[in-house]
Design a protein around this motif. Structure first.
Motif, mmCIF file in Angstrom:
data_model
loop_
_atom_site.group_PDB
_atom_site.id
_atom_site.type_symbol
_atom_site.label_atom_id
_atom_site.label_comp_id
_atom_site.label_asym_id
_atom_site.label_seq_id
_atom_site.Cartn_x
_atom_site.Cartn_y
_atom_site.Cartn_z
ATOM 1 N N ALA A 29 9.741 28.896 21.605
ATOM 2 C CA ALA A 29 10.876 29.488 20.879
ATOM 3 C C ALA A 29 11.760 30.309 21.799
ATOM 4 C CB ALA A 29 10.346 30.372 19.755
ATOM 5 N N THR A 30 11.484 30.241 23.103
ATOM 6 C CA THR A 30 12.189 31.132 24.024
ATOM 7 C C THR A 30 13.559 30.607 24.422
ATOM 8 O OG1 THR A 30 10.067 31.757 24.955
ATOM 9 C CG2 THR A 30 11.974 32.323 26.234
ATOM 10 N N ASN A 31 13.714 29.291 24.449
ATOM 11 C CA ASN A 31 14.894 28.755 25.100
ATOM 12 C C ASN A 31 15.359 27.484 24.391
ATOM 13 O OD1 ASN A 31 16.903 28.455 26.968
ATOM 14 N ND2 ASN A 31 15.557 27.862 28.658
ATOM 15 N N GLY A 32 15.750 27.617 23.114
ATOM 16 C CA GLY A 32 16.135 26.431 22.344
ATOM 17 C C GLY A 32 14.971 25.446 22.333
ATOM 18 N N ILE A 33 15.282 24.164 22.611
ATOM 19 C CA ILE A 33 14.187 23.177 22.666
ATOM 20 C C ILE A 33 13.744 22.900 24.107
ATOM 21 C CG2 ILE A 33 14.719 22.000 20.473
ATOM 22 C CD1 ILE A 33 16.160 19.863 22.238
ATOM 23 N N CYS A 65 14.148 40.413 24.139
ATOM 24 C CA CYS A 65 13.444 40.055 25.392
ATOM 25 C C CYS A 65 12.313 39.059 25.198
ATOM 26 C CB CYS A 65 12.908 41.313 26.061
ATOM 27 S SG CYS A 65 11.683 42.185 25.047
ATOM 28 N N SER A 66 11.828 38.884 23.952
ATOM 29 C CA SER A 66 10.662 38.035 23.683
ATOM 30 C C SER A 66 9.512 38.414 24.625
ATOM 31 C CB SER A 66 11.021 36.549 23.783
ATOM 32 O OG SER A 66 9.908 35.778 23.356
ATOM 33 N N TRP A 67 8.862 37.435 25.280
ATOM 34 C CA TRP A 67 7.707 37.761 26.136
ATOM 35 C C TRP A 67 8.130 38.288 27.502
ATOM 36 C CZ3 TRP A 67 7.468 34.915 30.603
ATOM 37 C CH2 TRP A 67 8.157 33.694 30.611
ATOM 38 N N GLY A 68 9.445 38.444 27.738
ATOM 39 C CA GLY A 68 9.898 39.267 28.849
ATOM 40 C C GLY A 68 10.375 38.577 30.118
ATOM 41 N N ARG A 69 10.734 37.262 30.024
ATOM 42 C CA ARG A 69 11.076 36.606 31.308
ATOM 43 C C ARG A 69 12.273 37.252 32.012
ATOM 44 N NH1 ARG A 69 14.477 31.177 30.390
ATOM 45 N NH2 ARG A 69 15.443 31.726 28.421
#
Ligand SMILES: C[S@@+](CC[C@H](N)C(=O)[O-])C[C@H]1O[C@@H](n2cnc3c(N)ncnc32)[C@H](O)[C@@H]1O
Length: 263
Positions: A29-33, A65-69
């Protein structure tokens, strides 16, 4: 980065075998598909390169930020980083991952539209693949909040979609040119974006982020299947030509809006 952080970063690089199980799922879910194929198959964290000069200890807020990349990317460039996301699970994962990498980053649970910080708290505010999912009213609130928490002279850098991008037009056609609901991407024209950011923050410039999608990062090349690799390379080539022929900027799918906060 402190000496301790540098030592731990080297140790982490030598021993990056266990990926956090929450990030292994959240990655989709971090970067579209673009990262869907990595769900449950993540072997290393895709940490991109942030489009900012060295931080030199300046502060940066990473919104959504989600998981922080991106928080990790900014910390590695010597920013003092706060990552914010409404998902407690995501920020807990971000905390675990950054600690394991030996990086000192603060993470806060919160909403971009109501930032829990005093005015003029940060030198830089960054957000990627977040505001594009907001209704236009919520996006305006969020950009207003970004401006409020940025120090005078600070920089607000936000990735946004361009309505007239080649792939944006394809997506819009597929959904019958509807405005979008829920977490669907809202497509903005470049003049709309320029108006939004320059009115809320200050002098604004847009630059091409990528063509053929919204989250294509050259740093992800080795993690991608062949067809995505092809689009990343093609996008980089078009970006090169867009510097010489600015008219190409109009059909880029994804752009960075970079504003300087004025008093
Ligand atoms: C597509 S992900 C992008 C994550 C991250 N920026 C990246 O590029 O890796 C969207 C993120 O926006 C967050 N988000 C959703 N609503 C938000 C809000 N109101 N305020 C801040 N973040 C939000 C989600 O929890 C999710 O982590």
């Amino acid at each position: 980065m402190s000496e301790d952080e540098k030592r731990l970063a080297v140790e982490f690089a030598q021993n990056e075998s266990h990926v956090d199980p929450v990030a292994a799922v959240l990655i989709g879910a971090t970067n579209g598909i673009a990262y869907k194929h990595l769900i449950g198959r993540l072997r290393e964290y895709p940490i991109p390169k942030i489009r900012l000069s060295d931080g030199g200890g300046r502060t940066l807020l990473d919104i959504g930020c989600s998981w922080g990349r991106w928080s990790i990317a900014a910390r590695r460039k010597d920013y003092r980083v706060v990552g914010l996301d409404p998902s407690l699970g995501a920020i807990m994962a971000a905390r675990r991952i950054s600690r394991k990498m030996g990086l000192s980053i603060d993470f806060v649970c919160g909403d971009a539209r109501y930032l829990p910080f005093a005015s003029h708290s940060f030198d830089n505010v960054f957000s990627y693949s977040v505001i594009q999912h907001f209704s236009k009213v919520d996006a305006a609130h969020a950009v207003g909040e970004m401006s409020r928490v940025t120090k005078d002279g600070g920089i607000v850098l936000v990735q946004m979609p361009n309505r007239y991008g080649l792939r944006s037009q394809m997506h819009l056609a597929k959904r019958g040119y509807s405005e979008g609901t829920g977490f669907e991407v809202r497509y903005w024209t470049l003049p709309e974006l320029e108006r939004l950011f320059s009115q809320a923050v200050g002098p604004t410039e847009s630059s091409v982020h990528c063509f053929f999608g919204l989250g294509l990062e050259p740093s992800d090349l080795r993690l991608m299947p062949p067809h995505t690799k092809f689009f990343i390379v093609a996008s980089e080539m078009l970006k090169y030509f867009a510097k010489r022929a600015p008219v190409l900027r109009r059909v880029a799918d994804s752009v960075y809006m970079r504003s300087i906060k004025i008093a």
